[in-house]
Design an enzyme around this catalytic site. Sequence first.
Site, PDB file in Angstrom:
ATOM      1  N   ARG A  68      -6.960  11.877  -5.949  1.00  0.00           N
ATOM      2  CA  ARG A  68      -8.250  11.340  -5.483  1.00  0.00           C
ATOM      3  C   ARG A  68      -9.333  12.414  -5.398  1.00  0.00           C
ATOM      4  O   ARG A  68     -10.518  12.103  -5.485  1.00  0.00           O
ATOM      5  CB  ARG A  68      -8.072  10.712  -4.094  1.00  0.00           C
ATOM      6  CG  ARG A  68      -7.941   9.233  -4.039  1.00  0.00           C
ATOM      7  CD  ARG A  68      -9.070   8.438  -4.632  1.00  0.00           C
ATOM      8  NE  ARG A  68     -10.008   7.951  -3.629  1.00  0.00           N
ATOM      9  CZ  ARG A  68     -11.266   8.287  -3.563  1.00  0.00           C
ATOM     10  NH1 ARG A  68     -11.777   9.138  -4.419  1.00  0.00           N
ATOM     11  NH2 ARG A  68     -12.054   7.773  -2.646  1.00  0.00           N
TER      12      ARG A  68
ATOM     13  N   TYR B 182     -14.874 -11.865   0.127  1.00  0.00           N
ATOM     14  CA  TYR B 182     -15.585 -10.627  -0.245  1.00  0.00           C
ATOM     15  C   TYR B 182     -16.844 -10.934  -1.040  1.00  0.00           C
ATOM     16  O   TYR B 182     -17.902 -10.340  -0.825  1.00  0.00           O
ATOM     17  CB  TYR B 182     -14.676  -9.696  -1.057  1.00  0.00           C
ATOM     18  CG  TYR B 182     -13.736  -8.904  -0.184  1.00  0.00           C
ATOM     19  CD1 TYR B 182     -14.200  -7.818   0.551  1.00  0.00           C
ATOM     20  CD2 TYR B 182     -12.408  -9.247  -0.073  1.00  0.00           C
ATOM     21  CE1 TYR B 182     -13.350  -7.099   1.371  1.00  0.00           C
ATOM     22  CE2 TYR B 182     -11.548  -8.530   0.739  1.00  0.00           C
ATOM     23  CZ  TYR B 182     -12.027  -7.457   1.465  1.00  0.00           C
ATOM     24  OH  TYR B 182     -11.190  -6.750   2.285  1.00  0.00           O
TER      25      TYR B 182
ATOM     26  N   ASP C  19      -6.901  -2.425  -7.563  1.00  0.00           N
ATOM     27  CA  ASP C  19      -7.530  -2.932  -6.343  1.00  0.00           C
ATOM     28  C   ASP C  19      -7.757  -4.430  -6.469  1.00  0.00           C
ATOM     29  O   ASP C  19      -8.001  -4.955  -7.564  1.00  0.00           O
ATOM     30  CB  ASP C  19      -8.846  -2.227  -6.024  1.00  0.00           C
ATOM     31  CG  ASP C  19      -9.271  -2.532  -4.588  1.00  0.00           C
ATOM     32  OD1 ASP C  19      -8.751  -1.881  -3.660  1.00  0.00           O
ATOM     33  OD2 ASP C  19     -10.078  -3.464  -4.382  1.00  0.00           O
TER      34      ASP C  19
ATOM     35  N   ARG D 165       0.814  -1.217   0.000  1.00  0.00           N
ATOM     36  CA  ARG D 165       0.000   0.000   0.000  1.00  0.00           C
ATOM     37  C   ARG D 165       0.852   1.274   0.000  1.00  0.00           C
ATOM     38  O   ARG D 165       0.512   2.243   0.687  1.00  0.00           O
ATOM     39  CB  ARG D 165      -0.957   0.000   1.196  1.00  0.00           C
ATOM     40  CG  ARG D 165      -1.955  -1.141   1.188  1.00  0.00           C
ATOM     41  CD  ARG D 165      -3.146  -0.722   0.392  1.00  0.00           C
ATOM     42  NE  ARG D 165      -4.213  -1.670   0.378  1.00  0.00           N
ATOM     43  CZ  ARG D 165      -5.476  -1.397   0.744  1.00  0.00           C
ATOM     44  NH1 ARG D 165      -5.792  -0.236   1.214  1.00  0.00           N
ATOM     45  NH2 ARG D 165      -6.402  -2.311   0.620  1.00  0.00           N
TER      46      ARG D 165
ATOM     47  N   ARG E  96      -3.797   6.780   0.632  1.00  0.00           N
ATOM     48  CA  ARG E  96      -4.297   8.028   1.209  1.00  0.00           C
ATOM     49  C   ARG E  96      -3.327   8.749   2.128  1.00  0.00           C
ATOM     50  O   ARG E  96      -3.484   9.937   2.385  1.00  0.00           O
ATOM     51  CB  ARG E  96      -5.590   7.749   1.977  1.00  0.00           C
ATOM     52  CG  ARG E  96      -6.777   7.667   1.062  1.00  0.00           C
ATOM     53  CD  ARG E  96      -7.981   7.171   1.811  1.00  0.00           C
ATOM     54  NE  ARG E  96      -7.704   5.843   2.345  1.00  0.00           N
ATOM     55  CZ  ARG E  96      -8.610   5.082   2.939  1.00  0.00           C
ATOM     56  NH1 ARG E  96      -9.820   5.519   3.127  1.00  0.00           N
ATOM     57  NH2 ARG E  96      -8.290   3.880   3.368  1.00  0.00           N
TER      58      ARG E  96
HETATM   59  O1  CP3 Z   1      -0.020   1.152  -2.510  1.00  0.00           O
HETATM   60  C1  CP3 Z   1      -0.675   0.791  -3.484  1.00  0.00           C
HETATM   61  O2  CP3 Z   1      -0.085   0.655  -4.556  1.00  0.00           O
HETATM   62  C2  CP3 Z   1      -2.111   0.564  -3.301  1.00  0.00           C
HETATM   63  C3  CP3 Z   1      -2.743  -0.264  -4.351  1.00  0.00           C
HETATM   64  C4  CP3 Z   1      -3.795  -1.133  -3.715  1.00  0.00           C
HETATM   65  C5  CP3 Z   1      -5.150  -0.759  -3.479  1.00  0.00           C
HETATM   66  N1  CP3 Z   1      -5.791  -1.846  -2.980  1.00  0.00           N
HETATM   67  C6  CP3 Z   1      -5.784   0.559  -3.779  1.00  0.00           C
HETATM   68  C7  CP3 Z   1      -6.765   1.040  -2.791  1.00  0.00           C
HETATM   69  C8  CP3 Z   1      -3.630  -2.453  -3.292  1.00  0.00           C
HETATM   70  C9  CP3 Z   1      -2.353  -3.291  -3.277  1.00  0.00           C
HETATM   71  C10 CP3 Z   1      -4.908  -2.892  -2.843  1.00  0.00           C
HETATM   72  C11 CP3 Z   1      -5.142  -4.273  -2.365  1.00  0.00           C
HETATM   73  C12 CP3 Z   1      -6.362  -4.543  -1.604  1.00  0.00           C
HETATM   74  N2  CP3 Z   1      -7.606  -4.033  -1.805  1.00  0.00           N
HETATM   75  C13 CP3 Z   1      -6.446  -5.502  -0.571  1.00  0.00           C
HETATM   76  C14 CP3 Z   1      -5.338  -6.395  -0.114  1.00  0.00           C
HETATM   77  C15 CP3 Z   1      -4.291  -5.623   0.550  1.00  0.00           C
HETATM   78  C16 CP3 Z   1      -4.273  -5.725   2.020  1.00  0.00           C
HETATM   79  O3  CP3 Z   1      -4.014  -4.664   2.609  1.00  0.00           O
HETATM   80  O4  CP3 Z   1      -4.443  -6.796   2.573  1.00  0.00           O
HETATM   81  C17 CP3 Z   1      -7.766  -5.509  -0.131  1.00  0.00           C
HETATM   82  C18 CP3 Z   1      -8.304  -6.350   0.997  1.00  0.00           C
HETATM   83  C19 CP3 Z   1      -8.491  -4.590  -0.920  1.00  0.00           C
HETATM   84  C20 CP3 Z   1      -9.938  -4.269  -0.860  1.00  0.00           C
HETATM   85  C21 CP3 Z   1     -10.129  -2.872  -0.435  1.00  0.00           C
HETATM   86  N3  CP3 Z   1      -9.867  -1.759  -1.210  1.00  0.00           N
HETATM   87  C22 CP3 Z   1     -10.612  -2.425   0.815  1.00  0.00           C
HETATM   88  C23 CP3 Z   1     -10.980  -3.330   1.968  1.00  0.00           C
HETATM   89  C24 CP3 Z   1     -10.655  -1.030   0.749  1.00  0.00           C
HETATM   90  C25 CP3 Z   1     -11.256  -0.111   1.754  1.00  0.00           C
HETATM   91  C26 CP3 Z   1     -10.405   0.006   2.971  1.00  0.00           C
HETATM   92  C27 CP3 Z   1      -9.755   1.339   3.052  1.00  0.00           C
HETATM   93  O5  CP3 Z   1      -8.527   1.361   3.232  1.00  0.00           O
HETATM   94  O6  CP3 Z   1     -10.472   2.325   2.948  1.00  0.00           O
HETATM   95  C28 CP3 Z   1     -10.132  -0.630  -0.503  1.00  0.00           C
HETATM   96  C29 CP3 Z   1      -9.958   0.765  -0.972  1.00  0.00           C
HETATM   97  C30 CP3 Z   1      -8.615   1.124  -1.533  1.00  0.00           C
HETATM   98  N4  CP3 Z   1      -7.924   0.396  -2.450  1.00  0.00           N
HETATM   99  C31 CP3 Z   1      -7.873   2.318  -1.252  1.00  0.00           C
HETATM  100  C32 CP3 Z   1      -6.720   2.259  -2.045  1.00  0.00           C
HETATM  101  C33 CP3 Z   1      -5.626   3.305  -2.141  1.00  0.00           C
HETATM  102  C34 CP3 Z   1      -8.256   3.431  -0.287  1.00  0.00           C
HETATM  103  C35 CP3 Z   1      -9.509   4.085  -0.644  1.00  0.00           C
HETATM  104  C36 CP3 Z   1      -9.471   5.292  -1.572  1.00  0.00           C
HETATM  105  O7  CP3 Z   1      -8.445   5.766  -2.092  1.00  0.00           O
HETATM  106  O8  CP3 Z   1     -10.584   5.776  -1.760  1.00  0.00           O
END
Ligand code: CP3
Length: 346
Positions: free
Chosen positions: A39, A151, A75, A26, A30
């Site tokens: 964003r 999910y 994602d 990650r 954010r």
């Molecule tokens: O650093 C990066 O390059 C981030 C890329 C990335 C995202 N999602 C973008 C994202 C990656 C590697 C993921 C993987 C992901 N997505 C996982 C597995 C990673 C882990 O931490 O175990 C999971 C479970 C998801 C599903 C997901 N996406 C959730 C549960 C959420 C909401 C939780 C939250 O942090 O708000 C997301 C949203 C998400 N995906 C964000 C980002 C940057 C944050 C929300 C946003 O920008 O609006």
Amino acid sequence: MAAPQSLFVRACKAEPVERTPVWFMRQAGRYMPEYRAVRKQHSLIEICKKPELAAEVTITAAEVLGVDAAIIFADLLLPLEVMGLPFHFAAGEGPRIEKPVRGSDDIARLRTDHAAELGYVSEAIRLVCKHFGNRLPMIGFCGAPFTLASYMIEGGGSRNYIHTKKMMYSDSAAWDELMGKLVAVTSEYSAEQVSAGADVIQIFDSWVGCLSVDDYRRYVLPHATDLVRRLQKTGAPIIYFGTDSATLLSSMQKTGAEVIGLDWRIPLDEGWRLLKNRGAVQGNLDPVLLFADWKELQPRAEDILRRAGGRPGHIFNLGHGILPETPVENVKQLCRFVQGNRDKLT
Ligand code: CP3
């Protein structure tokens, strides 16, 4: 492949390297002002689906931090859409799957022949590889079948995984069908990422730690192994990551993945020992330590390097992803610290 001779790729193969490579799960997100600025103009899904934007976010994070690998901005849940399960991110909450999968009819309807519609991710990888050339290796990723299934079945994040486990226990034929479909789609999708230039694929099994060892072996290991084997045909090393996974590590290694991700709950050397010191490990600083002062953070990072002991096959990372409020300066300083540690390794 973009940078097959990089420190990171060599460490994934447990080859000796001059210093420990470092990147952060990650790393684009954010906590980073540059990401928040993008964003403001675009939704998360828009960023994922516009290769120029996804590439920009990927490149900026890697350059701002100075890490040893870039991970494509995407994602985990994107494959759900092409399988016929729409989802959205509700404001302030996690993902919501509109019609969760609850039985064999729902599973029968899931499509496996539209993985090519995820081509925007490979396109973004191509752009990032073009930017970095062989200066920086590229990580592609996908969700593991268990975590994606959770999910799909729960309809979002979960605490106890009741619906998921209920399907596993009560209708194992339906469960196997679902896992098989997920492996079909994610293996094609990830192989495309490698064709586009990804050097390594990380499989996120983020929530697999909710399972007992027996259930993992019975319901998950055969499918995770199938996915790893299919991906290895691309020639890319595979990182298999889970959390709460201390009891599962030796079973996870049976998938054949070259690198096993360790979360922070187990000391790195103990985790590696459970893997019989074979292959490579990635991890494993508690992401919350990035909220601490440097004088607390530094010895903790040092401790991880000491436990790795300079043995070939350690990739420094957190034990899980960077959290939203994390101070960027600490992430940068940690990266520089790990990279400056070459003397201790010889
Ligand atoms: O650093 C990066 O390059 C981030 C890329 C990335 C995202 N999602 C973008 C994202 C990656 C590697 C993921 C993987 C992901 N997505 C996982 C597995 C990673 C882990 O931490 O175990 C999971 C479970 C998801 C599903 C997901 N996406 C959730 C549960 C959420 C909401 C939780 C939250 O942090 O708000 C997301 C949203 C998400 N995906 C964000 C980002 C940057 C944050 C929300 C946003 O920008 O609006």
